[in-house]
Every structure is written in structure tokens, then in C-alpha cells.
Motif scaffolding. Structure first.
Motif, PDB file in Angstrom:
ATOM      1  N   MET A 287      -1.304  -1.459   1.917  1.00  0.00           N
ATOM      2  CA  MET A 287      -0.105  -2.102   1.390  1.00  0.00           C
ATOM      3  C   MET A 287      -0.345  -2.641  -0.026  1.00  0.00           C
ATOM      4  O   MET A 287       0.552  -2.614  -0.878  1.00  0.00           O
ATOM      5  CB  MET A 287       0.355  -3.222   2.325  1.00  0.00           C
ATOM      6  CG  MET A 287       0.888  -2.714   3.662  1.00  0.00           C
ATOM      7  SD  MET A 287       1.848  -3.948   4.565  1.00  0.00           S
ATOM      8  CE  MET A 287       3.376  -3.943   3.644  1.00  0.00           C
TER       9      MET A 287
ATOM     10  N   TYR B 214      -0.057   0.092  -2.657  1.00  0.00           N
ATOM     11  CA  TYR B 214       1.319   0.418  -3.026  1.00  0.00           C
ATOM     12  C   TYR B 214       2.104  -0.808  -3.498  1.00  0.00           C
ATOM     13  O   TYR B 214       3.324  -0.763  -3.615  1.00  0.00           O
ATOM     14  CB  TYR B 214       2.032   1.075  -1.841  1.00  0.00           C
ATOM     15  CG  TYR B 214       1.526   2.467  -1.546  1.00  0.00           C
ATOM     16  CD1 TYR B 214       1.975   3.553  -2.285  1.00  0.00           C
ATOM     17  CD2 TYR B 214       0.581   2.692  -0.547  1.00  0.00           C
ATOM     18  CE1 TYR B 214       1.514   4.839  -2.025  1.00  0.00           C
ATOM     19  CE2 TYR B 214       0.110   3.973  -0.281  1.00  0.00           C
ATOM     20  CZ  TYR B 214       0.577   5.044  -1.029  1.00  0.00           C
ATOM     21  OH  TYR B 214       0.103   6.312  -0.766  1.00  0.00           O
TER      22      TYR B 214
ATOM     23  N   SER C 183      12.507  -2.363  -2.393  1.00  0.00           N
ATOM     24  CA  SER C 183      12.342  -1.386  -3.475  1.00  0.00           C
ATOM     25  C   SER C 183      13.668  -0.699  -3.792  1.00  0.00           C
ATOM     26  O   SER C 183      14.003  -0.475  -4.969  1.00  0.00           O
ATOM     27  CB  SER C 183      11.296  -0.334  -3.080  1.00  0.00           C
ATOM     28  OG  SER C 183      10.050  -0.939  -2.851  1.00  0.00           O
TER      29      SER C 183
ATOM     30  N   ARG D 138       6.339  -9.210  -5.413  1.00  0.00           N
ATOM     31  CA  ARG D 138       7.768  -9.344  -5.670  1.00  0.00           C
ATOM     32  C   ARG D 138       7.964 -10.011  -7.041  1.00  0.00           C
ATOM     33  O   ARG D 138       7.135 -10.806  -7.476  1.00  0.00           O
ATOM     34  CB  ARG D 138       8.448 -10.201  -4.589  1.00  0.00           C
ATOM     35  CG  ARG D 138       8.245  -9.703  -3.152  1.00  0.00           C
ATOM     36  CD  ARG D 138       8.999  -8.407  -2.898  1.00  0.00           C
ATOM     37  NE  ARG D 138       8.915  -8.009  -1.505  1.00  0.00           N
ATOM     38  CZ  ARG D 138       7.971  -7.224  -0.989  1.00  0.00           C
ATOM     39  NH1 ARG D 138       7.000  -6.776  -1.778  1.00  0.00           N
ATOM     40  NH2 ARG D 138       7.975  -6.900   0.292  1.00  0.00           N
TER      41      ARG D 138
ATOM     42  N   ALA E 299       2.862  -3.526  -2.031  1.00  0.00           N
ATOM     43  CA  ALA E 299       3.874  -3.959  -1.065  1.00  0.00           C
ATOM     44  C   ALA E 299       3.893  -5.469  -0.869  1.00  0.00           C
ATOM     45  O   ALA E 299       4.801  -6.002  -0.217  1.00  0.00           O
ATOM     46  CB  ALA E 299       3.635  -3.272   0.282  1.00  0.00           C
TER      47      ALA E 299
ATOM     48  N   PHE F 177       9.703  -3.767   2.679  1.00  0.00           N
ATOM     49  CA  PHE F 177       9.313  -3.336   1.334  1.00  0.00           C
ATOM     50  C   PHE F 177      10.204  -2.185   0.856  1.00  0.00           C
ATOM     51  O   PHE F 177      10.586  -2.121  -0.320  1.00  0.00           O
ATOM     52  CB  PHE F 177       7.842  -2.907   1.338  1.00  0.00           C
ATOM     53  CG  PHE F 177       7.352  -2.392   0.018  1.00  0.00           C
ATOM     54  CD1 PHE F 177       7.386  -3.183  -1.118  1.00  0.00           C
ATOM     55  CD2 PHE F 177       6.866  -1.092  -0.092  1.00  0.00           C
ATOM     56  CE1 PHE F 177       6.933  -2.698  -2.344  1.00  0.00           C
ATOM     57  CE2 PHE F 177       6.414  -0.601  -1.312  1.00  0.00           C
ATOM     58  CZ  PHE F 177       6.446  -1.408  -2.435  1.00  0.00           C
TER      59      PHE F 177
ATOM     60  N   TRP G 235       6.658  -2.601   6.111  1.00  0.00           N
ATOM     61  CA  TRP G 235       7.000  -1.396   5.355  1.00  0.00           C
ATOM     62  C   TRP G 235       8.512  -1.244   5.214  1.00  0.00           C
ATOM     63  O   TRP G 235       9.006  -0.857   4.139  1.00  0.00           O
ATOM     64  CB  TRP G 235       6.425  -0.157   6.032  1.00  0.00           C
ATOM     65  CG  TRP G 235       4.939  -0.023   5.911  1.00  0.00           C
ATOM     66  CD1 TRP G 235       4.011  -0.172   6.883  1.00  0.00           C
ATOM     67  CD2 TRP G 235       4.212   0.287   4.715  1.00  0.00           C
ATOM     68  NE1 TRP G 235       2.744   0.021   6.389  1.00  0.00           N
ATOM     69  CE2 TRP G 235       2.833   0.308   5.047  1.00  0.00           C
ATOM     70  CE3 TRP G 235       4.580   0.536   3.386  1.00  0.00           C
ATOM     71  CZ2 TRP G 235       1.835   0.582   4.127  1.00  0.00           C
ATOM     72  CZ3 TRP G 235       3.576   0.809   2.462  1.00  0.00           C
ATOM     73  CH2 TRP G 235       2.228   0.823   2.824  1.00  0.00           C
TER      74      TRP G 235
END
Length: 275
Positions: free
Chosen positions: A46, A49, A262, A54, A51, A258, A255
Motif C-alpha cells: 500500500m 502505491y 483516487s 492524502r 495508498a 483508496f 483498497w
């Protein structure tokens, strides 16, 4: 997926923890270590990527809580799976003892001595005579013998072991069928199949009368043990599948969140670009 009998499962766990504590500890340790490694890989993936990042300050702080949550969830589910896995292995080790209890609590009196064995054989013979009284040349179905046979030995003594009681309560009829098939098949070079002629059956019972009751009992206990292991595997598989499904859904949450974040951020950036 069938609903497991939780009351019996927890009774079995207490039984195994009491008798095989090291087995439970071993499998719990294996699962917890595995869960920790999975958590570590999950967090690193995570992070790769981004994740856990923010743009909003407080949102960025809040999303970091996923890291301890992932470890906590994995440890809890690993511990649960380890306990059930250890109990499964412990019951496998104890399967012969439990199968013996099932046999002696259920149909064991059939072969407690030579006299009891003779009474059983004569009882089955009378059933077969009744089933085939109109035509001795017609094939006799084993299913007819089983349904007509008055199995007065179904449950003689209330078993002290809760697991044994549960097996007899839920699979008593199947055990009686298994035992009757097994008894008739215990004669060397003979296998009781779906159909028997009256002459074949008479031949089997005559040979059965000279067999050692102890040898027949051992054969029956082994057959019950095979049935018990099959039931045990099915129950454990149901539990393991349930645990893994819930675990998988929980692991998807970071996930999914996220992915939604995104998607929204991309829409915001796109709108700003157009403006």
C-alpha cells in the motif's frame, strides 16, 4: 456453505485445549507469524502505491490508522484460524478414541460377546426372511434390510463426551447403516453390495457366526473413524472458509477507500483544469 454448530465447536475446542494444549499453541504460533508477515507485505504494498497518503492534512493523519488496523485484524483472524486448525489436528489425533466411544455408546453391545453376536445375526436373518418371504429367488436390497431392521442398539449409554453425543445425534442413522454394511462385509472375500440373493446372505451369516467378535469390532471402529474424519474435515473447511471470506472482505476496505479517493481526486483535478 452449511452453518456450523457453534455450541459443539466450542465444546470441542475446550476438549482439545485441555488435552492437546501444545497442539493449539503450535498452530496459533504458525498462524500469527504468517499473519504478521502478510500484514507487513500488505502495508509495504500500500505504501508503494501511496495508498496511505492524502492531500488533506487531517485526512492524511486519519488514513494512517489503517496501518495498526491491518496488523490487529490479521492477528485476530490468524489467532482464530490457529485455534480451529489446532483443534482440527487434535481431534484427528484423538479420532480413534472418539470413534471407539461412538461405537460402544451406539452399537457396541452387538458384539460384547458370542451370545450377543448370535442374537444380532439371528435378528438380521429374521428381517431378511421377512423381506424375501414371498420369493426367495428375488434379489434383496441392502436398503430394505437396513430400513426393516429394528436397531434397538442405537444409543445404549449416554456418551460422556459431547463430541460423541453430537456425532450420534446427527449421524446415528448413517453410523447404523455403515455398521450393518461393515458387519456383512467383514467376512473374508465377501463384499456386501446394493443387492444380495437370499442364498448369498445365508452364506455370509453362516461365515459371520464363526468370526471373532473383537476382529469385527475393530473393523467397525475403523469404519466409524473414517466417517468421523470426513465429518471433521467438512466442519473445519466450513469454518476456515468463513474466516477467510470475512478476512478478505476486511482487507479489501483500504483498497476500496483508496480507489474511491483516487477517483474523486482525479475528477476534482480534471474539473479545475477545465475551469
Amino acid at each position: 456453505m452449511e452453518n456450523p454448530d457453534w455450541e459443539t465447536i466450542y465444546t470441542a475446542l475446550v476438549y482439545i485445549i485441555k488435552n492437546y494444549p501444545l497442539t493449539i499453541i503450535l498452530y496459533c504460533a504458525i498462524c500469527i507469524v504468517s499473519g504478521f508477515l502478510i500484514s507487513l507485505l500488505f502495508v509495504l504494498l500500500m505504501k508503494k502505491y501511496k495508498a496511505f497518503s492524502r492531500t488533506q492534512k487531517y485526512y492524511n493523519w486519519l488514513v494512517k490508522l489503517y496501518i495498526p488496523a491491518i496488523f490487529i485484524v490479521n492477528i485476530i483472524f490468524s489467532l482464530q484460524l490457529g485455534v480451529f486448525w489446532g483443534a482440527y489436528q487434535g481431534l484427528k489425533k484423538d479420532s480413534h478414541s472418539i470413534s471407539s466411544q461412538i461405537y460402544y455408546s451406539g452399537v457396541g453391545a452387538v458384539f460384547r460377546d458370542q451370545k450377543a453376536k448370535t442374537e444380532f445375526i439371528e435378528g438380521v436373518r429374521s428381517v431378511v426372511s421377512e423381506v424375501s418371504r414371498n420369493n426367495k429367488n428375488v434379489k434383496i436390497r441392502m436398503a430394505d434390510i437396513i430400513s426393516a431392521y429394528d436397531t434397538k442398539y442405537t444409543i445404549i449409554d449416554q456418551p460422556k463426551n459431547r463430541i460423541t453425543s453430537w456425532i450420534l445425534e446427527h449421524y446415528g442413522e448413517k453410523i447404523n447403516t455403515l455398521v450393518l454394511y461393515g458387519i456383512l462385509s467383514s467376512v473374508p472375500n465377501v463384499k456386501a453390495t446394493g443387492d444380495l440373493s437370499y442364498q448369498d446372505f445365508d452364506k455370509i451369516t453362516k461365515q459371520l457366526a464363526v468370526l471373532d467378535p473383537e476382529d469385527i469390532e475393530n473393523s467397525m471402529i475403523e469404519k466409524i473413524r473414517n466417517l468421523f474424519l470426513m465429518i471433521l474435515k467438512s466442519e473445519f473447511k466450513t469454518l476456515a472458509e468463513g474466516i477467510l471470506i470475512v478476512w478478505g472482505l476486511l482487507m479489501l476496505i483500504p483498497w476500496l477507500e483508496f480507489a474511491v479517493y483516487s477517483f474523486i481526486m482525479k475528477r476534482i483535478i480534471k474539473n479545475k483544469t477545465i475551469e
